[in-house]
Design an enzyme around this catalytic site. Structure first.
Site, PDB file in Angstrom:
ATOM      1  N   CYS A 118       0.799  -1.224   0.000  1.00 18.35           N
ATOM      2  CA  CYS A 118       0.000   0.000   0.000  1.00 18.35           C
ATOM      3  C   CYS A 118       0.835   1.280   0.000  1.00 18.35           C
ATOM      4  O   CYS A 118       0.363   2.320  -0.455  1.00 18.35           O
ATOM      5  CB  CYS A 118      -0.922   0.015   1.210  1.00 18.35           C
ATOM      6  SG  CYS A 118      -1.935  -1.468   1.355  1.00 18.35           S
ATOM      7  N   THR A 119       2.041   1.230   0.532  1.00 22.39           N
ATOM      8  CA  THR A 119       2.861   2.429   0.669  1.00 22.39           C
ATOM      9  C   THR A 119       3.847   2.593  -0.479  1.00 22.39           C
ATOM     10  O   THR A 119       4.013   3.695  -1.016  1.00 22.39           O
ATOM     11  CB  THR A 119       3.648   2.396   2.004  1.00 22.39           C
ATOM     12  OG1 THR A 119       2.733   2.145   3.069  1.00 22.39           O
ATOM     13  CG2 THR A 119       4.362   3.707   2.261  1.00 22.39           C
TER      14      THR A 119
END
Length: 194
Positions: A118-119
């Site tokens: 996600c990052t």
């Protein structure tokens, strides 16, 4: 590369997928530590009046809802959160990308769950697009230590500055002697006393 200080008046905070289900998949950092750090970032943004963009992915599925504390701390941002339906790189979601642009800030702080999915992709995309990006490594995590290490190395190699929650709060505060700085140092002390 030279040090470029992030200030409250030129920075926005992006909190990506701090969802109870997704956070439960993280094994590289204790759940409570990761949660505490994400909540501290939300408080910091509220105290310093930093724009915040919240996003989630597939809340109705295993990923679950965003942390309820985020709703208490940032009610407007929580209500306006961008709900992605399975788009991995949040910057590929037109609504999230528009919300980031709408902050008007070129310095972005990102914390996300998980760091290895996600990052990493939005962080690298934003650097490519000319933003200065700091990723708060201890306000997220990954399913394994290796996954976390590799994703952090990949981001750093791609031009992302890695930081920690306390380090970032100190940088944004600039001084503990201001009213906001006094609130922030109390936030850190409370967290350290756990």
């Amino acid at each position: 590369m030279t040090f470029e200080k992030f200030n409250a008046d030129d920075t926005a905070l992006l909190l990506i997928d701090h969802q109870v289900g997704t956070m439960g998949w993280v094994k590289s950092i204790p759940f409570e530590e990761m949660k505490r750090n994400a909540i501290m970032l939300a408080h910091t943004a509220r105290i310093l009046k930093i724009p915040v963009v919240l996003t989630s992915s597939m809340e109705e599925y295993a990923q679950g809802p965003l942390l309820s504390e985020l709703q208490s701390i940032l009610p407007i941002q929580f209500e306006q959160r961008v709900k992605r339906f399975g788009i991995v790189n949040a910057m590929d979601d037109v609504n999230f990308a528009a919300a980031v642009k709408a902050t008007g800030r070129k310095k972005l702080v990102i914390a996300g769950v998980t760091n290895d999915v996600c990052t990493v992709y939005p962080a690298l995309s934003l650097v490519r697009d000319g933003f200065a990006v700091q990723v708060v490594a201890d306000a997220g995590g990954s399913p394994t230590q290796m996954a976390d290490d590799i994703s952090l190395r990949r981001m750093e190699k791609g031009g992302v500055t890695l930081t920690t929650t306390n380090q970032l709060i100190a940088e944004l505060a600039g001084s503990w002697a201001t009213p906001e700085g006094g609130e922030l140092v109390q936030l850190i002390i409370a967290a350290l006393q756990g």
